[in-house]
Scaffold this active site. Sequence first.
Site, PDB file in Angstrom:
ATOM      1  N   GLY A 181       0.714  -1.084   0.022  1.00  0.00           N
ATOM      2  CA  GLY A 181       0.076  -0.139   0.016  1.00  0.00           C
ATOM      3  C   GLY A 181       0.627   1.354  -0.185  1.00  0.00           C
ATOM      4  N   TRP A 234       2.567   2.796  -2.273  1.00  0.00           N
ATOM      5  CA  TRP A 234       2.341   3.651  -3.501  1.00  0.00           C
ATOM      6  C   TRP A 234       0.938   4.329  -3.504  1.00  0.00           C
ATOM      7  CZ3 TRP A 234       4.893   2.558  -9.113  1.00  0.00           C
ATOM      8  CH2 TRP A 234       6.244   2.497  -8.775  1.00  0.00           C
ATOM      9  N   ASP A 286      -4.728  -5.535  -5.789  1.00  0.00           N
ATOM     10  CA  ASP A 286      -3.703  -6.530  -5.709  1.00  0.00           C
ATOM     11  C   ASP A 286      -4.626  -7.896  -5.266  1.00  0.00           C
ATOM     12  OD1 ASP A 286      -0.489  -6.166  -4.886  1.00  0.00           O
ATOM     13  OD2 ASP A 286      -1.272  -8.218  -4.196  1.00  0.00           O
ATOM     14  N   ASP A 337      -6.994 -10.452  -9.155  1.00  0.00           N
ATOM     15  CA  ASP A 337      -5.845 -10.638 -10.090  1.00  0.00           C
ATOM     16  C   ASP A 337      -5.635  -9.807 -11.321  1.00  0.00           C
ATOM     17  OD1 ASP A 337      -3.908 -11.902 -11.887  1.00  0.00           O
ATOM     18  OD2 ASP A 337      -4.591 -13.908 -11.344  1.00  0.00           O
ATOM     19  N   ASP A 344       3.863  -1.457  -9.749  1.00  0.00           N
ATOM     20  CA  ASP A 344       5.196  -1.802  -9.107  1.00  0.00           C
ATOM     21  C   ASP A 344       5.356  -3.428  -8.885  1.00  0.00           C
ATOM     22  OD1 ASP A 344       7.692  -1.081  -7.964  1.00  0.00           O
ATOM     23  OD2 ASP A 344       6.782  -1.191  -5.847  1.00  0.00           O
ATOM     24  N   LYS A 356       7.441  -1.060 -12.935  1.00  0.00           N
ATOM     25  CA  LYS A 356       8.456  -1.859 -12.715  1.00  0.00           C
ATOM     26  C   LYS A 356       8.811  -2.934 -13.646  1.00  0.00           C
ATOM     27  CE  LYS A 356       9.247  -4.032  -8.656  1.00  0.00           C
ATOM     28  NZ  LYS A 356       8.965  -4.055  -7.223  1.00  0.00           N
TER      29      LYS A 356
END
Length: 228
Positions: free
Chosen positions: A54, A56, A74, A92, A121, A159
Amino acid sequence: ASKAPKRVLHDHFFKLAKEEGYLARSAYKLKQINEAWNLIKPGNRVLDLGCAPGAWVQVAGELVGKRGRVVGVDLKPVKTNFGPRVHLLEGDVRKIDPNALLEPIRTEQRPDRLFDVVLSDMAPNTGGVGDAERSAQLCRTVLELVPHVLRDGGHLAMKVLEGGEYPALLRETGGLFRKVKGFKPKASRDVSREMYVVAAGRQPHADMPRRTDPALPPHLRFSESDFR
């Protein structure tokens, strides 16, 4: 034989996160990305893919201010209450309906509203072999979502672990955005292979690009001013 660099867990950013009340040191990665590229502005609608634990979401909530909204999703539940500006979903990212992501930011006045910024991320469970390839595939999942959830002109930061797929991923991202660049925040550990693909200006009517040839075209290289 030379020894591999030691991973320092309790480093500067780890301690700073504790002191300043952030859920993880990764908060400073997003802060530094935003300081460099000005992706998230007050009033923005931000989607955070793979948002646990959490940090970000926490930073994005600060950046969008009272008029903005943040939606985080998430596989793992995020139990922290970030207040009314943040909506958390459990699911998902590879299977979730884009409409479920958009529902929290849509209103009767704006039933077609999309996000201004998409963040990711996400990282695969690392095992050594194939980590970079799995990371790139997660990024491609993000790119597949982009045409459905991000407005024209919107921005992206995601990322990826550097490896053989990294140049191709930059090119594929360039098929959706006006400009794209790799960026490594100072808060990333020196020994980490992680990079952030930062992209500005989602192009109208651009869909998920096909795999392209090796050279990154000159028009995809940009300066910080492209994000301001």
